[in-house]
Design a protein around this motif. Structure first.
Motif, PDB file in Angstrom:
ATOM      1  N   PRO A 503     -86.166  24.378  58.021  1.00  0.00           N
ATOM      2  CA  PRO A 503     -84.754  24.802  57.963  1.00  0.00           C
ATOM      3  C   PRO A 503     -84.580  26.275  58.345  1.00  0.00           C
ATOM      4  O   PRO A 503     -85.371  27.122  57.928  1.00  0.00           O
ATOM      5  N   SER A 504     -83.555  26.541  59.136  1.00  0.00           N
ATOM      6  CA  SER A 504     -83.296  27.919  59.573  1.00  0.00           C
ATOM      7  C   SER A 504     -82.727  28.733  58.404  1.00  0.00           C
ATOM      8  O   SER A 504     -82.220  28.150  57.434  1.00  0.00           O
ATOM      9  N   PRO A 505     -82.734  30.063  58.492  1.00  0.00           N
ATOM     10  CA  PRO A 505     -82.152  30.881  57.410  1.00  0.00           C
ATOM     11  C   PRO A 505     -80.683  30.535  57.173  1.00  0.00           C
ATOM     12  O   PRO A 505     -80.215  30.540  56.023  1.00  0.00           O
ATOM     13  N   GLU A 506     -79.947  30.173  58.235  1.00  0.00           N
ATOM     14  CA  GLU A 506     -78.525  29.826  58.063  1.00  0.00           C
ATOM     15  C   GLU A 506     -78.396  28.558  57.227  1.00  0.00           C
ATOM     16  O   GLU A 506     -77.549  28.467  56.338  1.00  0.00           O
ATOM     17  N   VAL A 507     -79.252  27.581  57.535  1.00  0.00           N
ATOM     18  CA  VAL A 507     -79.203  26.320  56.777  1.00  0.00           C
ATOM     19  C   VAL A 507     -79.527  26.592  55.307  1.00  0.00           C
ATOM     20  O   VAL A 507     -78.817  26.143  54.401  1.00  0.00           O
ATOM     21  N   CYS A 508     -80.581  27.386  55.063  1.00  0.00           N
ATOM     22  CA  CYS A 508     -80.974  27.675  53.667  1.00  0.00           C
ATOM     23  C   CYS A 508     -79.845  28.410  52.938  1.00  0.00           C
ATOM     24  O   CYS A 508     -79.602  28.157  51.752  1.00  0.00           O
ATOM     25  N   ALA A 509     -79.201  29.313  53.672  1.00  0.00           N
ATOM     26  CA  ALA A 509     -78.144  30.111  53.032  1.00  0.00           C
ATOM     27  C   ALA A 509     -76.997  29.207  52.576  1.00  0.00           C
ATOM     28  O   ALA A 509     -76.284  29.536  51.614  1.00  0.00           O
ATOM     29  N   ALA A 510     -76.804  28.081  53.256  1.00  0.00           N
ATOM     30  CA  ALA A 510     -75.696  27.193  52.899  1.00  0.00           C
ATOM     31  C   ALA A 510     -76.035  26.300  51.696  1.00  0.00           C
ATOM     32  O   ALA A 510     -75.151  25.639  51.154  1.00  0.00           O
ATOM     33  N   TYR A 625     -84.104  17.808  45.165  1.00  0.00           N
ATOM     34  CA  TYR A 625     -85.377  18.526  45.359  1.00  0.00           C
ATOM     35  C   TYR A 625     -85.317  19.897  44.694  1.00  0.00           C
ATOM     36  O   TYR A 625     -86.270  20.353  44.069  1.00  0.00           O
ATOM     37  N   ARG A 626     -84.176  20.576  44.851  1.00  0.00           N
ATOM     38  CA  ARG A 626     -84.062  21.950  44.330  1.00  0.00           C
ATOM     39  C   ARG A 626     -83.922  21.984  42.806  1.00  0.00           C
ATOM     40  O   ARG A 626     -84.166  23.005  42.182  1.00  0.00           O
ATOM     41  N   ALA A 627     -83.519  20.837  42.251  1.00  0.00           N
ATOM     42  CA  ALA A 627     -83.335  20.785  40.796  1.00  0.00           C
ATOM     43  C   ALA A 627     -84.633  20.449  40.063  1.00  0.00           C
ATOM     44  O   ALA A 627     -84.799  20.782  38.896  1.00  0.00           O
ATOM     45  N   ALA A 628     -85.571  19.787  40.772  1.00  0.00           N
ATOM     46  CA  ALA A 628     -86.711  19.171  40.079  1.00  0.00           C
ATOM     47  C   ALA A 628     -87.830  20.157  39.771  1.00  0.00           C
ATOM     48  O   ALA A 628     -88.063  21.108  40.508  1.00  0.00           O
ATOM     49  N   ASP A 629     -88.537  19.872  38.670  1.00  0.00           N
ATOM     50  CA  ASP A 629     -89.746  20.638  38.359  1.00  0.00           C
ATOM     51  C   ASP A 629     -90.924  20.090  39.147  1.00  0.00           C
ATOM     52  O   ASP A 629     -91.868  20.810  39.432  1.00  0.00           O
ATOM     53  N   ALA A 630     -90.852  18.791  39.453  1.00  0.00           N
ATOM     54  CA  ALA A 630     -91.960  18.190  40.203  1.00  0.00           C
ATOM     55  C   ALA A 630     -91.425  17.088  41.111  1.00  0.00           C
ATOM     56  O   ALA A 630     -90.448  16.418  40.779  1.00  0.00           O
ATOM     57  N   CYS A 631     -92.078  16.957  42.278  1.00  0.00           N
ATOM     58  CA  CYS A 631     -91.753  15.845  43.167  1.00  0.00           C
ATOM     59  C   CYS A 631     -93.007  14.967  43.219  1.00  0.00           C
ATOM     60  O   CYS A 631     -94.121  15.472  43.404  1.00  0.00           O
ATOM     61  N   VAL A 632     -92.829  13.679  43.023  1.00  0.00           N
ATOM     62  CA  VAL A 632     -93.993  12.800  42.882  1.00  0.00           C
ATOM     63  C   VAL A 632     -94.059  11.825  44.055  1.00  0.00           C
ATOM     64  O   VAL A 632     -93.160  11.021  44.274  1.00  0.00           O
ATOM     65  N   MET A 640     -98.032   9.489  57.104  1.00  0.00           N
ATOM     66  CA  MET A 640     -97.917  10.915  56.806  1.00  0.00           C
ATOM     67  C   MET A 640     -97.213  11.130  55.474  1.00  0.00           C
ATOM     68  O   MET A 640     -97.747  11.632  54.544  1.00  0.00           O
ATOM     69  N   ASN A 641     -95.954  10.748  55.372  1.00  0.00           N
ATOM     70  CA  ASN A 641     -95.018  10.952  54.267  1.00  0.00           C
ATOM     71  C   ASN A 641     -94.296  12.292  54.411  1.00  0.00           C
ATOM     72  O   ASN A 641     -94.849  13.360  54.152  1.00  0.00           O
ATOM     73  N   LEU A 642     -93.061  12.189  54.842  1.00  0.00           N
ATOM     74  CA  LEU A 642     -92.287  13.409  55.095  1.00  0.00           C
ATOM     75  C   LEU A 642     -91.512  13.891  53.879  1.00  0.00           C
ATOM     76  O   LEU A 642     -91.044  15.025  53.865  1.00  0.00           O
ATOM     77  N   VAL A 643     -91.392  13.028  52.832  1.00  0.00           N
ATOM     78  CA  VAL A 643     -90.693  13.477  51.618  1.00  0.00           C
ATOM     79  C   VAL A 643     -91.422  14.697  51.047  1.00  0.00           C
ATOM     80  O   VAL A 643     -90.803  15.679  50.641  1.00  0.00           O
ATOM     81  N   SER A 644     -92.759  14.654  51.062  1.00  0.00           N
ATOM     82  CA  SER A 644     -93.523  15.776  50.517  1.00  0.00           C
ATOM     83  C   SER A 644     -93.189  17.061  51.264  1.00  0.00           C
ATOM     84  O   SER A 644     -93.077  18.136  50.679  1.00  0.00           O
ATOM     85  N   LYS A 645     -92.986  16.947  52.579  1.00  0.00           N
ATOM     86  CA  LYS A 645     -92.697  18.151  53.376  1.00  0.00           C
ATOM     87  C   LYS A 645     -91.250  18.596  53.176  1.00  0.00           C
ATOM     88  O   LYS A 645     -90.956  19.796  53.140  1.00  0.00           O
ATOM     89  N   ALA A 650     -87.361  22.524  50.915  1.00  0.00           N
ATOM     90  CA  ALA A 650     -86.139  22.787  50.139  1.00  0.00           C
ATOM     91  C   ALA A 650     -86.360  23.869  49.084  1.00  0.00           C
ATOM     92  O   ALA A 650     -85.400  24.384  48.524  1.00  0.00           O
ATOM     93  N   ARG A 651     -87.639  24.205  48.784  1.00  0.00           N
ATOM     94  CA  ARG A 651     -87.894  25.121  47.676  1.00  0.00           C
ATOM     95  C   ARG A 651     -88.092  26.550  48.151  1.00  0.00           C
ATOM     96  O   ARG A 651     -89.190  27.114  48.062  1.00  0.00           O
ATOM     97  N   ASP A 652     -87.018  27.164  48.660  1.00  0.00           N
ATOM     98  CA  ASP A 652     -87.143  28.559  49.082  1.00  0.00           C
ATOM     99  C   ASP A 652     -87.243  29.494  47.876  1.00  0.00           C
ATOM    100  O   ASP A 652     -87.509  30.682  48.030  1.00  0.00           O
ATOM    101  N   ASP A 653     -87.066  28.935  46.649  1.00  0.00           N
ATOM    102  CA  ASP A 653     -87.273  29.752  45.440  1.00  0.00           C
ATOM    103  C   ASP A 653     -88.744  29.741  45.008  1.00  0.00           C
ATOM    104  O   ASP A 653     -89.102  30.338  43.991  1.00  0.00           O
ATOM    105  N   GLU A 654     -89.586  29.061  45.792  1.00  0.00           N
ATOM    106  CA  GLU A 654     -91.030  28.981  45.521  1.00  0.00           C
ATOM    107  C   GLU A 654     -91.353  28.455  44.126  1.00  0.00           C
ATOM    108  O   GLU A 654     -92.302  28.882  43.481  1.00  0.00           O
TER     109      GLU A 654
END
Ligand code: G6P
Length: 745
Positions: A503-510, A625-632, A640-645, A650-654
């Motif tokens: 995601p670009s910085p503009e997308v994240c900012a939104a 994704y941004r609300a969760a403590d863990a993604c399983v 591959m599985n793209l949900v993990s990616k 989505a976690r720009d808050d690390e």
């Protein structure tokens, strides 16, 4: 370029210093050696002359015939090197010196030089070599012969030698510098790969015999050095420039001369659906679509897919085309209509009841029906014909997607022999034994080998495919080049791990702040503010390990009862292939297990598991994704599985922890996740517990590293690598064509 120059200087400066030091040390040494060699020569010569003169000289001295001595001496000093002769009696008073005898030399001095074993003397005329030699009779009163050799010629020789040596050192230096520069300029990777191949005993072009065992330790050492050098080179070069839409477009323009890209997949990127009076556009839940869509937006071109939306026919033009994405219209979606029978036999039957379980080790038996096979073949042919209609040239670049079209590459190769066909297999490739149970396995393999390039997510899948071909077809497999030649056509088998658009910085900012996402999601699922939230996002598919995940949640609540009331697990499960009995039964099973866990651990105002069997749009997923403590992610087997990616992106808050199945292709890249065996309920339950109790700092470190990986290995890199490989193959094929033409009479 500048980095290469810096690197070269780092080689050249030390090289120059080493050469200067070598010259400084070796030149005086060479001088000393030359002097010593010549002095020893003259000593021997002196002995020889003294021996030869001994008898006549002793006779003349015995008779006191000094004239004979003079004559003898004068004849002897006619020798080119012998400068002078004289006699030293016991009292050391020099007698009978010849004409050129150095005035500053006398017998006493000559004796001192002899005792000190330093035979050289600096006379006014130049350097001389002095030797005092007793005559043969050695009577006590007999004089000794004093020989003076010219030594100045040694100085000239020494000067010449110094000159030659200097020229040699400079020439060697220049040659080494040149080699360094050339090596640095050569394609580093190719060179290193070549060198490694040689070290492995493979040679650059064809296998060589392996190195003899006595060289093994050297080879190991060299390999380690090479690896070190390669790492240093990479570090010096800095990170590879990032892949993005712009870079992909440039690659297309330069390396593929703006060739039009045609994508073929079963699932379309946009479905037009009737919703009462309105037509709404929906994005399907498909990893394939998530990955290919940004690539198509960057490359433009045409995407051919099955039109399966209820209002799809109303939304296309007379040629069944519609520009998408709605409002942006970057590329053309060409829809192909299937009859119910076709959809049943080709999509539900052969693809999803046959090939899908065949390729996934998820313990669901594949079903193969002759009627489905016939439909599968027919639909593949229809798509091949659609590609021919859409192609604007006789050599388009066609990207075929997935297991719905195993026969299409060979069919298209017949219709458009000059096309570049890249097939990407989005699901795993099983072992040869597993694949062998398909009654039409050979036909599928032959179909796929119509591709120019055949891509899988991992090397493991590539190897499985090559072994399968090896067992089933008469084909030439070249493991060192990753190619299979079959019926005169070569296919490159390569791994290209797929990814997402970063995601670009503009997308994240939104995006709404993570805190806000958490509040909204917690409110929706009735969770206490101090609760922990784990989330799973999948299609409702038996390969995704949803049942195993629920068992792990149940075990965690059992093992760590303090979480009851304070832990929520939200499972988004987008309905998929529900026309198939296997899928319906699976859904029913998941619903009943959910019910059981909620009855066991829930209370009036609390349910630990929230199963939401609905399709969610991207914004809703980002919020979760941004609300969760863990993604399983506990897939039993996944390409591959793209949900993990997507979770990581989505976690720009690390923050947040990824729990990831080791049987998903993503586990190879995302090693900072908590990797689990989903069949091991205890292990997965403990990983869940560890995820929701992980300290913030550890979360940050793991997440930051995962984000670096996904950012760099994004979907533009995936497409870029495939397209550059395709461009290289095209150039090779064009040259081969021209050579063949020029040979024709
Ligand atoms: C997997 C397949 C895709 C498919 C997706 C959704 O990711 O590799 O080809 O599109 O599942 O499945 P569906 O059958 O709904 O297209």
């Amino acid at each position: 370029m500048r980095t290469t120059l810096r690197l070269q200087l780092r080689f050249l400066l030390p090289l120059a210093l080493v050469l200067v030091a070598a010259a400084y040390l070796t030149l005086p040494l060479v001088d000393r050696l030359t002097v010593r060699w010549f002095a020893r020569d003259l000593d021997l010569r002196g002995d020889l002359i003294a021996n030869a003169l001994s008898d006549p000289l002793e006779n003349a001295l015995a008779t006191g015939d000094t004239a004979s001595v003079d004559a003898l001496f004068e004849r002897t000093v006619l020798d080119e090197r012998l400068l002078a002769l004289g006699l030293c009696p016991p009292d050391n008073r020099l007698s009978q010196p010849t004409r050129a005898f150095p005035a500053e030399l006398d017998c006493a001095q000559a004796a001192r030089l002899g005792e000190a074993r330093r035979p050289l003397f600096k006379a006014a005329t130049g350097a001389v070599h002095v030797r005092v030699q007793p005559l043969r009779s050695a009577a006590p009163q007999a004089p000794r012969l004093l020989l003076v050799h010219d030594f100045s010629f040694v100085e000239h020789r020494s000067k010449d030698t110094r000159g030659y040596l200097l020229v040699l050192i400079v020439a060697m230096g220049a040659a080494m510098a040149l080699i360094t520069v050339v090596v640095a300029q050569l394609s580093w990777r190719g060179w290193v790969a070549g060198a490694r191949a040689v070290l492995r005993g493979e040679g650059l072009l064809r296998p060589l015999s392996p190195p003899p065992p006595e060289f093994a330790p050297i080879a190991v050492e060299l390999r380690a050095r090479l690896r070190g050098l390669e790492d240093e080179y990479r570090r010096a070069r800095g990170p590879e420039s990032a892949w993005n839409a712009e870079r992909l477009r440039r690659l297309l323009a330069t390396e593929l001369h703006d060739q039009e890209i045609i994508v073929v997949s079963n699932r379309e990127p946009y479905l037009h659906e009737r919703d009462g009076d309105r037509i709404v556009v929906r994005r399907p839940a498909s990893g394939l679509v998530t990955a290919i869509e940004p690539v198509m937006r960057a490359c433009s071109g045409t995407w051919i897919a099955h039109g399966s939306g209820s209002a799809d026919r109303e939304s296309v033009d007379d040629h069944d085309r519609v520009r998408v994405p709605p409002g942006e219209e970057d590329y053309t979606l060409r829809r192909l209509w299937l009859t119910e029978d076709e959809e049943q036999g080709y999509y539900y039957g052969f693809a999803n009841e046959g090939v899908w379980p065949l390729c996934h080790a998820a313990h669901v038996r594949p079903v193969f029906r002759e009627s489905d096979w016939r439909r599968y073949r027919a639909v593949n042919r229809r798509f091949a014909e659609a590609v021919v209609v859409e192609a604007r040239s006789e050599d388009p670049v066609v990207l075929m997607q997935d297991y719905h079209f195993a026969l299409l590459p060979a069919m298209l190769r017949e219709l458009l022999p000059r096309a570049t066909i890249i097939t990407f297999w989005h699901i795993p490739w099983p072992s040869p034994e597993s694949f062998g149970i398909c009654p039409w396995s050979q036909e599928l393999l032959r179909g796929m080998l119509g591709s120019t390039i055949l891509g899988f997510h991992t090397k493991h899948h590539c190897r499985n495919f090559m072994e399968t071909v090896d067992r089933q077809l008469e084909a030439r497999i070249e493991h060192e080049h990753d190619t299979i030649s079959h019926e005169g056509k070569e296919t490159l088998i390569e791994s290209y791990p797929i990814s997402i658009e970063w995601p670009s910085p503009e997308v994240c900012a939104a995006w709404p702040a993570a805190k806000l996402c958490r509040e909204r999601v917690f409110a929706r699922f009735g969770l206490r503010s101090d609760a922990r939230l784990a989330a799973g996002v999948d299609r409702f598919d038996y390969t995704k390990g949803i049942l195993e995940r629920l068992h792990a949640v149940e075990r965690m609540l059992e093992k760590y009862p303090e979480w009851t009331g304070r832990f929520g697990f939200v499972q988004i499960a987008a309905p998929t292939r529900s026309a198939l009995e296997e899928y319906r039964a699976f859904q029913a099973r998941i619903e009943s297990v959910t019910e059981r866990i909620n009855t066991r651990f829930g209370r009036e105002d609390y349910r630990p598991v929230h199963l939401v069997a609905e399709h969610h749009d991207q914004d809703a997923l980002i919020e979760l994704y941004r609300a969760a403590d863990a993604c399983v992610v506990t897939s039993l087997h996944d390409g591959m599985n793209l949900v993990s990616k997507e979770f990581v992106a989505a976690r720009d808050d690390e923050r947040g922890v990824l729990v990831l199945s080791r049987y998903a292709g993503a586990a190879r890249e995302m090693t900072e996740a908590l990797i689990v065996n989903p069949y091991h309920v205890e292990e997965t339950a403990d990983a869940l517990q560890r995820a929701i109790t992980m300290p913030a700092e550890e979360q940050r470190v793991r997440m930051a590293s995962l984000r670096d990986t996904v950012r760099e290995y994004n979907v533009y890199r995936w497409a870029g690598r495939m397209l550059s490989d395709a461009a290289r193959v095209r150039v090779r094929e064009r040259i081969a064509d021209r050579v063949a033409q020029s040979r024709e009479p």
